[in-house]
Design a protein around this motif. Structure first.
Motif, PDB file in Angstrom:
ATOM      1  N   THR B   5     -11.699  49.311 -83.561  1.00 51.42           N
ATOM      2  CA  THR B   5     -10.811  49.693 -84.579  1.00 51.42           C
ATOM      3  C   THR B   5      -9.412  50.038 -83.498  1.00 51.42           C
ATOM      4  O   THR B   5      -8.257  49.699 -83.844  1.00 51.42           O
ATOM      5  CB  THR B   5     -11.062  50.899 -85.252  1.00 51.42           C
ATOM      6  OG1 THR B   5     -11.873  51.799 -84.453  1.00 51.42           O
ATOM      7  CG2 THR B   5     -12.071  50.596 -86.270  1.00 51.42           C
ATOM      8  N   ARG B   6      -9.909  50.586 -82.405  1.00 48.40           N
ATOM      9  CA  ARG B   6      -8.724  50.738 -81.589  1.00 48.40           C
ATOM     10  C   ARG B   6      -8.020  49.617 -81.158  1.00 48.40           C
ATOM     11  O   ARG B   6      -6.603  49.523 -81.255  1.00 48.40           O
ATOM     12  CB  ARG B   6      -8.850  51.635 -80.255  1.00 48.40           C
ATOM     13  CG  ARG B   6      -7.643  52.830 -79.869  1.00 48.40           C
ATOM     14  CD  ARG B   6      -8.247  53.041 -78.637  1.00 48.40           C
ATOM     15  NE  ARG B   6      -9.034  54.214 -78.557  1.00 48.40           N
ATOM     16  CZ  ARG B   6      -9.605  54.808 -77.468  1.00 48.40           C
ATOM     17  NH1 ARG B   6      -9.668  54.148 -76.376  1.00 48.40           N
ATOM     18  NH2 ARG B   6     -10.369  55.835 -77.686  1.00 48.40           N
ATOM     19  N   GLY B   8      -7.989  46.833 -82.794  1.00 53.36           N
ATOM     20  CA  GLY B   8      -7.333  46.207 -83.931  1.00 53.36           C
ATOM     21  C   GLY B   8      -5.943  46.906 -84.195  1.00 53.36           C
ATOM     22  O   GLY B   8      -4.899  46.129 -84.571  1.00 53.36           O
ATOM     23  N   ARG B   9      -5.891  48.345 -84.221  1.00 49.36           N
ATOM     24  CA  ARG B   9      -4.943  49.162 -84.400  1.00 49.36           C
ATOM     25  C   ARG B   9      -3.747  48.373 -83.319  1.00 49.36           C
ATOM     26  O   ARG B   9      -2.487  48.488 -83.569  1.00 49.36           O
ATOM     27  CB  ARG B   9      -4.782  50.348 -84.278  1.00 49.36           C
ATOM     28  CG  ARG B   9      -4.145  51.142 -84.870  1.00 49.36           C
ATOM     29  CD  ARG B   9      -4.211  52.535 -85.019  1.00 49.36           C
ATOM     30  NE  ARG B   9      -5.664  53.001 -85.217  1.00 49.36           N
ATOM     31  CZ  ARG B   9      -6.314  53.666 -84.444  1.00 49.36           C
ATOM     32  NH1 ARG B   9      -5.820  54.601 -83.791  1.00 49.36           N
ATOM     33  NH2 ARG B   9      -7.666  54.032 -84.914  1.00 49.36           N
ATOM     34  N   ARG B  12      -2.070  45.000 -84.072  1.00 50.38           N
ATOM     35  CA  ARG B  12      -1.115  44.912 -85.170  1.00 50.38           C
ATOM     36  C   ARG B  12       0.193  45.899 -84.867  1.00 50.38           C
ATOM     37  O   ARG B  12       1.227  45.965 -85.418  1.00 50.38           O
ATOM     38  CB  ARG B  12      -1.625  45.401 -86.365  1.00 50.38           C
ATOM     39  CG  ARG B  12      -2.310  44.284 -87.106  1.00 50.38           C
ATOM     40  CD  ARG B  12      -2.957  44.681 -88.615  1.00 50.38           C
ATOM     41  NE  ARG B  12      -3.599  45.961 -88.694  1.00 50.38           N
ATOM     42  CZ  ARG B  12      -4.754  46.384 -88.392  1.00 50.38           C
ATOM     43  NH1 ARG B  12      -5.533  45.275 -88.206  1.00 50.38           N
ATOM     44  NH2 ARG B  12      -5.235  47.365 -88.324  1.00 50.38           N
ATOM     45  N   SER B  13       0.016  46.645 -83.428  1.00 52.96           N
ATOM     46  CA  SER B  13       1.277  47.657 -83.218  1.00 52.96           C
ATOM     47  C   SER B  13       2.704  46.918 -82.772  1.00 52.96           C
ATOM     48  O   SER B  13       2.436  45.702 -82.438  1.00 52.96           O
ATOM     49  CB  SER B  13       0.815  48.619 -82.365  1.00 52.96           C
ATOM     50  OG  SER B  13       0.726  47.853 -81.141  1.00 52.96           O
TER      51      SER B  13
END
Lengths: 268, 295
Positions: B5-6, B8-9, B12-13
């Motif tokens: 998830t990190r 993935g975040r 998109r950042s």
């Protein structure tokens, strides 16, 4: 006129700036092998002599290949870097952009020698390809500078409107952003082309036995008899540079007019 | 899972988009600029073998660079030529920038700047060579002065020497000095000048206490942008000095290619870059009070 002293000084300064260039056509059409006053008569023979040298044709061909490739590659790299630095914030941005812009202040000799050492250590054969590698490096900072100001003046809400209307980032770039920065791209291509055409140090050291126009000119300086025909060649090159720059300036101003920003002047 | 998830975040950042976009240019600069510069630094602490470089750590190259009188005199010559050129260029450029910024109609400013930058874009090689032709023994200046009878014999103090280097380089780098000073002047709030005069200052005092300090940031930028490349100039000593008065770039070329001592050449290149950096930092430090709040 209260400040006529200052105006007079500026005009004298411009005379100093242009003096050497104005001598070029004077001696290119002068009917004497010696570059000195008084002038002896009008001739176009030096232009014919210049063109008769077949080495020049080869150097010209190499220069055109190198300058077009360097201009296209440097502008492409410039678009990536300028878009990234004007649109996004990311860690170490200043450091990364500093490295990309470094060739602006680094003496060319050091860039050329550093590249030469690496290429020789890797066993790469020197050719016009290696000149292109070096020229892309020194043209990219100019491309980034020109393109950054083009991207800077973009209105972010245009882009957001495109997203809201269902466009993807890629199609937004193609349909909205690219047309708006097109004048900047043309101006960057022309400036990079001019820089590469004039560049000597990298072309001299990374070219192996391939000569570009500037390396050819440098070689001709050894022969005093060739000086008048170099003056003729110089006249043509100066005219060509002025034409290319005027077109670049035209596109730069049109870009500013299109995005509605104030002209801050200059390429640098 | 937490890892993904990190990731993935991050993908998109904003940072990820920035890195993705900048990566081609950055990769090119790292491979063809940072890596070669690192290679020069590495070579400078290696030993020179016959036609090869022996990867054995040594400081001998630096000891030779800094103790040999030849290299020291070339270094001092390059520094003094560069400082003289910087001084001449910036002093001559300041009034021009002042005129264009304060006394030219705003709509015509870019035309003036265009006129100033055109000579800069015409072949550097040909411009240097023209100065040789102008200042030479049988050159344009001497032949012109002799034909109108001002002098009987050619002047010799203008031929092929350090003074000729300074004239040639000052001419070549003129636009570099004008543009940063002009940009700094354009940022000066014109109402400050009116305020100064409303409070009873003379025109000269307003310049001295308002305009000059506020334009110093541009002067500092101009000094650096002229000083740093001039010190590494190769063409002028080669063409004007006929190779008899080498500067640092000619020395580096000679060591690297003619004498094939790449470690010593690298040590001189690194030393030159260090000296330039230290001189520039000292200069910026001395002018620090003018630079606050401009960024």
């Amino acid at each position: 006129m209260k400040f006529s002293g200052l105006r007079l000084y500026t005009i004298l300064y411009l005379v100093f700036l242009y003096a050497p260039i104005l001598l070029l056509p004077l001696f290119a059409f002068n009917d004497s092998k010696v570059i000195a006053f008084p002038l002896s008569g009008f001739t176009t023979a030096w232009f014919a002599e210049m063109w008769a040298d077949t080495q020049l044709h080869n150097a010209l061909k190499n220069s055109l290949i190198v300058a077009s490739s360097a201009a296209i590659l440097a502008t492409t790299f410039g678009v990536f870097a300028a878009r990234a630095s004007t649109r996004f914030n990311f860690p170490y941005k200043a450091g990364i952009m500093g490295l990309v812009m470094l060739p602006l202040v680094l003496p060319e000799m050091i860039v050329a020698m550093a590249l030469l050492i690496v290429l020789l250590a890797m066993g790469v054969n020197l050719s016009i390809f290696t000149i292109i590698l070096g020229h892309v490096l020194i043209c990219t900072p100019f491309a980034v500078a020109i393109l950054s100001s083009a991207f800077q003046s973009l209105d972010k809400s245009l882009e957001e409107a495109a997203y809201d209307l269902g466009e993807t980032p890629l199609s937004t770039f193609r349909l909205i952003i690219l047309p708006l920065v097109m004048p900047g791209i043309v101006s960057s291509l022309l400036i990079s082309f001019t820089i590469s055409l004039d560049e000597f140090i990298i072309a001299f050291f990374l070219g192996g036995n391939q000569t570009t126009l500037s390396v050819y000119i440098f070689g001709q300086f050894r022969f005093p008899a060739k000086v008048p025909s170099i003056m003729a060649l110089g006249t043509i090159l100066v005219l060509l540079s002025i034409v290319l720059l005027s077109i670049a300036e035209f596109f730069r101003r049109r870009g500013l007019a299109r995005s509605g920003t104030k002209d801050t002047g200059g390429f640098l | 899972m937490a890892q993904e998830t990190r990731w993935g975040r991050f993908r998109r950042s904003e940072a990820a988009s920035g890195y993705l976009l900048v990566s081609p240019t950055a990769a090119y600069a790292i491979l063809l600029l940072a890596a070669p510069l690192a290679m020069i630094i590495l070579y400078s602490v290696f030993r020179d073998g016959y036609l090869t470089v022996i990867p054995a750590f040594t400081f001998d190259n630096y000891v030779e660079t800094w103790s040999s009188p030849i290299y020291r005199s070339v270094m001092i010559r390059s520094l003094s030529v560069s400082m003289a050129v910087t001084l001449v260029t910036v002093l001559l450029a300041y009034p021009v920038a002042y005129f264009v910024s304060f006394h030219v109609d705003p709509s015509r400013k870019s035309l003036w700047l265009f006129l100033i930058t055109i000579p800069f874009w015409t072949s550097y090689l040909i411009r240097v060579f023209l100065w040789k032709v102008i200042l030479g023994y049988n050159g344009v200046v001497n032949s012109a002065l002799m034909s109108i009878g001002v002098i009987d014999e050619p002047l010799t103090w203008i031929n092929y020497n350090i003074q000729a280097f300074v004239v040639t380089l000052a001419h070549a780098y003129a636009p570099f000095a004008i543009l940063p000073i002009f940009v700094a002047m354009e940022k000066i709030d014109r109402s400050l000048l009116e305020a100064g005069q409303d409070l009873g200052e003379s025109r000269l005092m307003t310049f001295w206490r308002v305009t000059l300090p506020l334009s110093m940031a541009g002067v500092v930028a101009a000094v650096l942008i002229v000083f740093i490349p001039v010190i590494g100039d190769y063409v002028t000593p080669n063409l004007i000095g006929g190779g008899k008065i080498p500067m640092i770039a000619n020395m580096i070329e000679n060591l690297m290619l003619v004498r094939d001592n790449k470690p010593l050449g690298s040590a001189i290149a690194v030393s030159a870059m260090l000296i330039v950096t230290v001189v520039s930092l000292i200069f910026v430090f001395l002018n620090r009070r003018f630079l606050g709040g401009t960024k």
